[in-house]
Design a protein around this motif. Sequence first.
Motif, PDB file in Angstrom:
ATOM      1  N   GLY A   8     -25.199  77.166   2.229  1.00 15.95           N
ATOM      2  CA  GLY A   8     -25.725  78.020   1.174  1.00 15.95           C
ATOM      3  C   GLY A   8     -25.907  77.252  -0.120  1.00 15.95           C
ATOM      4  N   LEU A   9     -27.157  77.046  -0.502  1.00 14.75           N
ATOM      5  CA  LEU A   9     -27.441  76.249  -1.693  1.00 14.75           C
ATOM      6  C   LEU A   9     -27.767  77.150  -2.886  1.00 14.75           C
ATOM      7  N   SER A  10     -26.773  77.922  -3.275  1.00 17.19           N
ATOM      8  CA  SER A  10     -26.847  78.631  -4.546  1.00 17.19           C
ATOM      9  C   SER A  10     -26.728  77.577  -5.644  1.00 17.19           C
ATOM     10  N   SER A  11     -26.766  77.997  -6.892  1.00 18.03           N
ATOM     11  CA  SER A  11     -26.585  77.042  -7.987  1.00 18.03           C
ATOM     12  C   SER A  11     -25.259  76.313  -7.843  1.00 18.03           C
ATOM     13  N   PHE A  12     -24.218  77.056  -7.460  1.00 14.18           N
ATOM     14  CA  PHE A  12     -22.900  76.468  -7.228  1.00 14.18           C
ATOM     15  C   PHE A  12     -22.969  75.436  -6.112  1.00 14.18           C
ATOM     16  N   GLY A  13     -23.625  75.785  -4.997  1.00 19.61           N
ATOM     17  CA  GLY A  13     -23.717  74.886  -3.854  1.00 19.61           C
ATOM     18  C   GLY A  13     -24.496  73.629  -4.160  1.00 19.61           C
ATOM     19  N   ILE A  14     -25.610  73.772  -4.867  1.00 18.74           N
ATOM     20  CA  ILE A  14     -26.434  72.606  -5.206  1.00 18.74           C
ATOM     21  C   ILE A  14     -25.668  71.649  -6.112  1.00 18.74           C
ATOM     22  N   ASN A  15     -24.972  72.194  -7.093  1.00 19.16           N
ATOM     23  CA  ASN A  15     -24.203  71.324  -7.990  1.00 19.16           C
ATOM     24  C   ASN A  15     -23.050  70.647  -7.273  1.00 19.16           C
ATOM     25  N   LEU A  16     -22.471  71.325  -6.299  1.00 18.38           N
ATOM     26  CA  LEU A  16     -21.410  70.718  -5.502  1.00 18.38           C
ATOM     27  C   LEU A  16     -21.962  69.568  -4.659  1.00 18.38           C
ATOM     28  N   VAL A  17     -23.127  69.779  -4.058  1.00 20.18           N
ATOM     29  CA  VAL A  17     -23.779  68.711  -3.279  1.00 20.18           C
ATOM     30  C   VAL A  17     -24.041  67.502  -4.168  1.00 20.18           C
ATOM     31  N   ARG A  18     -24.580  67.737  -5.342  1.00 19.91           N
ATOM     32  CA  ARG A  18     -24.892  66.628  -6.256  1.00 19.91           C
ATOM     33  C   ARG A  18     -23.637  65.870  -6.652  1.00 19.91           C
ATOM     34  N   THR A  19     -22.544  66.586  -6.836  1.00 21.34           N
ATOM     35  CA  THR A  19     -21.284  65.932  -7.208  1.00 21.34           C
ATOM     36  C   THR A  19     -20.742  65.084  -6.066  1.00 21.34           C
ATOM     37  N   ALA A  21     -22.386  63.890  -3.529  1.00 23.09           N
ATOM     38  CA  ALA A  21     -23.331  62.841  -3.128  1.00 23.09           C
ATOM     39  C   ALA A  21     -23.150  61.554  -3.921  1.00 23.09           C
ATOM     40  N   LYS A  22     -22.452  61.617  -5.026  1.00 21.62           N
ATOM     41  CA  LYS A  22     -22.234  60.423  -5.850  1.00 21.62           C
ATOM     42  C   LYS A  22     -21.215  59.479  -5.224  1.00 21.62           C
ATOM     43  N   HIS A  23     -20.484  59.957  -4.216  1.00 20.27           N
ATOM     44  CA  HIS A  23     -19.410  59.165  -3.621  1.00 20.27           C
ATOM     45  C   HIS A  23     -19.850  58.602  -2.268  1.00 20.27           C
ATOM     46  N   PRO A  24     -19.958  57.286  -2.144  1.00 23.65           N
ATOM     47  CA  PRO A  24     -20.465  56.678  -0.913  1.00 23.65           C
ATOM     48  C   PRO A  24     -19.557  56.855   0.297  1.00 23.65           C
ATOM     49  N   ASP A  25     -18.300  57.222   0.070  1.00 23.01           N
ATOM     50  CA  ASP A  25     -17.368  57.388   1.188  1.00 23.01           C
ATOM     51  C   ASP A  25     -17.343  58.824   1.705  1.00 23.01           C
ATOM     52  N   ILE A  26     -18.293  59.641   1.255  1.00 27.55           N
ATOM     53  CA  ILE A  26     -18.374  61.037   1.687  1.00 27.55           C
ATOM     54  C   ILE A  26     -19.739  61.313   2.304  1.00 27.55           C
ATOM     55  N   GLU A  27     -19.737  61.910   3.491  1.00 27.44           N
ATOM     56  CA  GLU A  27     -20.982  62.355   4.122  1.00 27.44           C
ATOM     57  C   GLU A  27     -21.146  63.848   3.856  1.00 27.44           C
ATOM     58  N   VAL A  28     -22.313  64.221   3.336  1.00 29.86           N
ATOM     59  CA  VAL A  28     -22.556  65.602   2.955  1.00 29.86           C
ATOM     60  C   VAL A  28     -23.666  66.202   3.812  1.00 29.86           C
ATOM     61  N   ILE A  29     -23.386  67.367   4.373  1.00 26.04           N
ATOM     62  CA  ILE A  29     -24.397  68.154   5.082  1.00 26.04           C
ATOM     63  C   ILE A  29     -24.704  69.366   4.212  1.00 26.04           C
ATOM     64  N   ALA A  30     -25.977  69.563   3.879  1.00 28.05           N
ATOM     65  CA  ALA A  30     -26.381  70.696   3.046  1.00 28.05           C
ATOM     66  C   ALA A  30     -27.256  71.626   3.869  1.00 28.05           C
ATOM     67  N   VAL A  31     -26.876  72.902   3.932  1.00 30.49           N
ATOM     68  CA  VAL A  31     -27.564  73.867   4.793  1.00 30.49           C
ATOM     69  C   VAL A  31     -28.032  75.078   3.990  1.00 30.49           C
ATOM     70  N   ASP A  32     -29.298  75.445   4.173  1.00 34.98           N
ATOM     71  CA  ASP A  32     -29.812  76.696   3.608  1.00 34.98           C
ATOM     72  C   ASP A  32     -31.071  77.069   4.385  1.00 34.98           C
TER      73      ASP A  32
END
Length: 223
Positions: A8-19, A21-32
């Motif tokens: 869920g990419l609400s404003s909260f979700g999008i900002n969390l993804v952006r945060t 994504a700045k860390h190379p040791d974290i893999e992020v899956i974004a779903v909407d």
Amino acid sequence: MRKFAIIGLSSFGINLVRTLAKHPDIEVIAVDEDERKVNQVKDLIDRPITMDGTNRENLESLNIKELDCVVVSMGPGLEPSIIAVHLLKELGARKIIAKALSEDHEKILTLVGATEVSYPERDVARKIGSRLRFDNLLDFLTVESGFMIQEIAPPDAFVGKTLAEIHLRQKYNVTVIAIKSLIPEATHINPGADFVVKESDILLVFGSEDDILKLHKRLDNGR
């Protein structure tokens, strides 16, 4: 590498993804299910996915058990996030953090399986309210029922004195667990009794809400 999914990419979700994504040791899956929202983050992460996050087969395709945490950030309706949390729990998610839209929504999300629930509007309001109420409060974190960690700016009465001279533990049952020095920049974990507090320092204190409230009242009265 740690793996997180944001459903869920609400404003909260999008900002969390952006945060994250700045860390190379974290893999992020974004779903909407809204492709336009997915396109907002597709260049930041390796796995942007356009699909319905309330569909069991879709969630199964994410290999839920392999993820360190799943964050459910759906809105504006209540039902999608409730369904998603329920399915994630059944699929064996290790940790589920869900965004609530109301206190009743928070209770339901907890009942259907959320490990942790965030109610951003209330939580931010509480932080701002506390900071407005107490002049020296910079930030705080509730660590368990009745206890918290707070960042406070030292009042004039503390500056130039050692922790032994301030007597926070003896007077208020509040413990200084760390001090952030800004000049020069350094963090002192479990500082000794001979540590001299400077005006530019930030004190991290731990104690019960009642004891910390008493400390703030004393600080305010001493202005």
